[in-house]
Enzyme design. Structure first.
Site, mmCIF file in Angstrom:
data_model
loop_
_atom_site.group_PDB
_atom_site.id
_atom_site.type_symbol
_atom_site.label_atom_id
_atom_site.label_comp_id
_atom_site.label_asym_id
_atom_site.label_seq_id
_atom_site.Cartn_x
_atom_site.Cartn_y
_atom_site.Cartn_z
ATOM 1 N N TRP A 449 -73.362 23.791 94.916
ATOM 2 C CA TRP A 449 -73.102 24.876 93.966
ATOM 3 C C TRP A 449 -73.906 24.757 92.670
ATOM 4 O O TRP A 449 -74.183 23.650 92.216
ATOM 5 C CB TRP A 449 -71.631 24.797 93.538
ATOM 6 C CG TRP A 449 -70.689 25.698 94.273
ATOM 7 C CD1 TRP A 449 -70.961 26.537 95.289
ATOM 8 C CD2 TRP A 449 -69.271 25.797 94.014
ATOM 9 N NE1 TRP A 449 -69.799 27.162 95.685
ATOM 10 C CE2 TRP A 449 -68.763 26.744 94.930
ATOM 11 C CE3 TRP A 449 -68.410 25.196 93.103
ATOM 12 C CZ2 TRP A 449 -67.412 27.088 94.958
ATOM 13 C CZ3 TRP A 449 -67.072 25.543 93.133
ATOM 14 C CH2 TRP A 449 -66.573 26.479 94.042
ATOM 15 N N GLU A 450 -74.135 25.906 92.071
ATOM 16 C CA GLU A 450 -74.645 25.988 90.689
ATOM 17 C C GLU A 450 -75.925 25.202 90.485
ATOM 18 O O GLU A 450 -76.110 24.527 89.481
ATOM 19 C CB GLU A 450 -73.580 25.493 89.681
ATOM 20 C CG GLU A 450 -72.193 26.034 89.853
ATOM 21 C CD GLU A 450 -72.161 27.565 89.898
ATOM 22 O OE1 GLU A 450 -73.171 28.199 89.536
ATOM 23 O OE2 GLU A 450 -71.139 28.118 90.297
ATOM 24 N N GLY A 451 -76.807 25.305 91.430
ATOM 25 C CA GLY A 451 -78.031 24.519 91.365
ATOM 26 C C GLY A 451 -77.785 23.230 92.113
ATOM 27 O O GLY A 451 -76.999 22.393 91.650
#
Lengths: 612, 250
Positions: A449-451
């Site tokens: 997630w999120e990068g």
């Protein structure tokens, strides 16, 4: 069986707030001074334990029993999630804590994060619905016009609406600069027609809020290619008319993902403007009036950086809860006799050396990660509220450097740590009747997630190490050196400090090699080692923090009488630090040696060789 | 209408009780509002929410630590607090006298309290307050209706329920099944800090009861486990009951 909420107390939070970090500085800021002092934080923390057990934990069970479904074009969430969302948002535990209005009643970020560590442990699949709503509201609060703020913020904060961030597309994930979503000007300068597909949108749809406000990345037709041309739009699921009523906005959910874990969390595929009837509000400048340059990525990074922190924080919640569950089980489960006293009776498995080691390994990691995250959350409060610009800038520097560490270290280590928590249970740990199986399934996503954590590692070595010509990172490392050379009591943690110094020396050597590789244009080798460099950085920094805590704990032990109830806490802190410094930190110089070897096997192997 | 709720601060019901120097030690113990009193607080707040009560005042007698219990009640939704500073060794009589003195000055229409405290379980204070003030008292209520200057209370009775009507002012003490106390909201906790709390010294009244000693119950003995075919297990169990623990069969 879903995960039990197994936090027993809030002692480590109190230690961080009341003994370790100088939080009186934060509680004295005008924003908070009229309310509670750092000595009164139990007022917030104590009811949370019971609330997690009695109110939130049952929703986790619900999420497992009634996972997200997509039926007849409609998303169905676990039935308890809607009421919980309304309750937490309505009572002020969630998004409203970002409210910057003068009269808003908010608690310091660091304290709010502690409350959420427990909420997330009690139900990790629920948290993102609120985390993302807060992120979306934060962007509108920072970059929206008065009109947009009035239109969206009150209902995002009180739980009537929810929010998301829409980046990933079927053909563009980590390479967000290649997104295909487009925005087309309309007669109203702020409003654009939106067209595109988004996937992997957490909380992208639900059946419990009236409206969903998507913060949406798209390229205005005619803007520059790559990330430079991307803009950010507020795209509501239902268009909000001036009188507050809704019209359709051509936002369709086309499906939900079936995932390894996170059964209660919606991961939606969304279609925007399929019928050319989707509109969104532009945040920031129109790129067509700005040499084709959009402000979308810079704005989205505000939300993404916070989401990165929250992802690491979610991982921490899961690891802590896994090991607290394992502790309880190992204390109850009677099996085998002591190696050192085989003729004695059967004992709780916690008394067996390897189980005890496993539990201490979990405890040490949890306390290191907690120290790392809350020191950064402390900096968030300083950056937002300190009157001194120099202090704010210093706090911002720490946030910049530690965000990739806070995101990636817990989420990387969490996967195998949960495996070790399962191992402590033995066979029952592998059974769904026991709680750690779910935690292991739920935690894996956080490294993606999120990068992804590779993106985090590139952010660390590519951006954070070179910020302000490297001065920020140099100061970050120098701080650890200063800690090592500060005066301390004779014989105090001698071996542990020796290991920290050895790790620091090895790390500095590693920095020199990195510099050499970079100047020789060998960035591919830097990339090969990047994730391991991030791990080494986190372990070095974490070692410093936990040893700092241990010195304080040792001092307290010297002050307390032999039968004082609190000695067990401080003793635990000391042993956790010893374990970490003597058993985990050697990995820092191992990684430094690996980098020094400049092994090019990854670069050299042809793709075809993976056929065999 | 003014509602006054008496709350006692007690140990967390999950706390491990330990003795130190012959006394119960509160070191490291999480202190909470007596769960029965928490029900009374919730009852008072609900009366306000229904528009029956205009003000809910919460009163606690004890040390400075009892301020936390008051703040928690304020965070739930009570309007104002009074801390009656009193030695924690005060007995039920002295405590009831101290609270009654404050209640007299407040002139509430209803005094609410839990029917028992989770720590000492003496079930005396509400009854004593009613006696001192000359108010009617209804105990272990599970529902209450207020109308026309009267309270109609449903109480637990032996094997059934009893409905009692009393004129106000009255002391009403609650059973846990009256309601489900709410958790303090974040907004409630923040607002509680700014709600008024006054502190008064307890009326000087001597205890009538002296605690001679306290002791923990004897620790549980290990049980036995009989594993065999059902018929054999039954025989072995009967033998163990008759000859080992010597259960008398009448």
């Amino acid at each position: 069986m879903s995960a039990n909420f197994a936090y027993q107390n809030t002692r480590d939070f109190e230690f961080i707030l009341q003994e370790w970090l100088p939080t009186e500085q934060i509680f004295n800021y005008p924003r908070f001074a009229a309310y509670y002092s750092k000595d009164e934080v139990k007022t917030f923390l104590a009811p949370i334990l019971k609330m997690c057990k009695e109110v939130i934990e049952p929703t986790n069970t619900d999420g497992e029993k009634n996972p997200v479904r997509f039926e007849n074009g409609q998303v169905k969430t676990p039935p308890s999630f809607g009421p919980l969302f309304a309750k937490l948002q309505g009572e002020g535990w969630g998004t409203s804590n970002i409210d910057e209005s003068e009269d808003a009643m908010v608690m310091p970020h660091i304290l709010h994060a502690m409350v959420w560590e427990m909420f997330n442990a009690a139900n990790p699949t629920f948290g993102p619905y609120i985390i993302l709503t807060s992120g979306a509201a934060g962007l509108i609060q920072s970059f929206g016009s008065r009109r947009l703020k009035d239109m969206f913020l009150p209902k995002l904060m009180d739980g009537t609406w929810s929010g998301t961030m829409c980046l990933t597309e079927p053909s563009a994930g980590s390479d967000v600069g290649d997104i295909l979503s487009r925005a087309y000007p309309t007669e109203t300068p702020e409003i654009f027609k939106i067209k595109g597909q988004k996937i992997f949108i957490t909380g992208g749809d639900n059946d419990f809020t009236e409206n969903i406000i998507h913060l949406y990345l798209a390229r205005v037709e005619g803007a520059r290619p790559g990330t430079a041309g991307i803009s950010l739009f507020v795209v509501p699921k239902y268009w909000v008319n001036d009188d507050g009523s809704f019209s359709g906005n051509d936002v369709q959910t086309t499906g939900v993902e079936h995932k390894l874990g996170q059964a209660g969390s919606v991961t939606a595929a969304l279609s925007f403007g399929e019928n050319d009837a989707c509109r969104g509000w532009l945040l920031g400048v129109n790129p067509l009036e700005n040499e084709g340059k959009g402000q979308g990525m810079a704005m989205m990074f505000q939300m993404m950086n916070m989401a990165r922190m929250e992802t690491g924080h979610l991982a921490l919640s899961c690891i802590a809860n896994a090991f607290y569950n394992a502790r309880d089980y190992c204390r109850e489960r009677i099996q085998g006799r002591l190696l050192t006293d085989p003729k004695s009776g059967r004992v709780p498995i916690m008394k067996h050396e390897d189980i005890k080691r496993t539990l201490l390994m979990g405890k040490a990691h949890v306390e290191v990660m907690r120290a790392m995250l809350y020191k950064t959350y402390f900096a968030f409060d300083v950056r937002a509220h300190d009157p001194d610009p120099a202090r704010r800038e210093k706090a911002n520097d720490l946030i910049e450097v530690t965000t990739p560490l806070c995101k990636a270290y817990p989420s990387d280590e969490g996967w195998w740590l949960c495996g070790e928590a399962i191992q402590a249970y033995g066979g029952y740990g592998y059974c769904e009747e026991y709680p750690v199986a779910q935690i292991a399934r739920d935690i894996k996503i956080y490294s993606i997630w999120e990068g992804t954590n590779y993106i985090q590692a590139l952010d660390l070595v590519g951006r954070k190490m070179t910020m302000k010509k490297g001065s920020v990172f140099t100061a970050f490392i120098e701080n650890i050196a200063e800690f090592c050379s500060a005066p301390r009591n004779e014989g105090q943690f001698t071996r542990e400090f020796a290991n920290l110094e050895k790790a620091l020396t090895a790390y500095r050597q590693m920095q020199k090699i990195l510099l050499k590789l970079a100047s020789n244009q060998q960035m591919n080798l830097v990339a090969v080692y990047a994730r391991r460099i991030l791990t080494a950085t986190a372990q070095l920094y974490g070692a410093y923090l936990i040893l700092d805590q241990a010195c304080l704990a040792q001092k307290r032990l010297g002050e307390l009488p032999a039968d004082h109830y609190d000695r067990a806490f401080y003793q635990g802190k000391v042993e956790a630090a010893r374990y970490y410094l003597l058993n985990v930190v050697p990995n820092v110089w191992l990684i430094a040696e690996l980098l020094a070897s400049e092994d090019t096997s990854v670069v050299d192997i042809p793709s075809e060789s993976f056929n065999y | 209408m003014k509602v006054l709720v008496c709350v006692k601060q007690t140990f967390d019901t999950e706390a491990k009780i330990e003795l130190k120097d012959g006394k119960i030690s509160d070191a490291g113990i999480n202190l909470i509002i007596n769960p029965y009193d928490e029900v009374a607080v919730e009852g008072g707040i609900q009366l306000k929410e229904k528009g029956i009560a205009k003000e809910v005042v919460v009163v606690s007698a004890g040390s400075d630590k009892a301020m936390d219990a008051i703040r928690t009640a304020l965070a739930m939704g009570a309007d104002r607090g009074i801390l009656v500073k009193q030695d924690t060794a005060a007995d039920e009589y002295a405590r009831a006298c101290a609270l009654a003195e404050v209640i007299k000055g407040e002139s509430p229409d209803i005094v609410l309290a839990g029917h028992v405290a989770a720590d000492d379980g003496s079930s005396q204070v509400p009854t004593r307050i009613a006696e001192i003030l000359g108010f009617p008292h209804v105990n272990v209520i599970t529902a209450v209706e207020i109308a026309g200057g009267k309270a109609t209370c449903t109480s637990e009775a032996d094997g059934g329920t009893q409905v009692t009507e009393v004129s106000l002012p009255a002391v009403i003490s609650s059973q846990v099944s009256w309601n489900e106390p709410r958790y303090p909201s974040m907004k409630g906790i923040m607002a509680a800090k700014k709600k008024p709390v006054s502190t008064v010294d307890a009326a000087a009244v001597a205890n009538k009861v002296a605690i001679v000693s306290v002791a923990l119950p004897p620790s549980k003995q290990a049980g036995i486990k009989i594993e065999d075919e059902p018929a054999v297990v039954g025989a072995k169990l009967a033998d163990w009951m008759l000859n080992t623990v010597k259960v008398e069969v009448k």
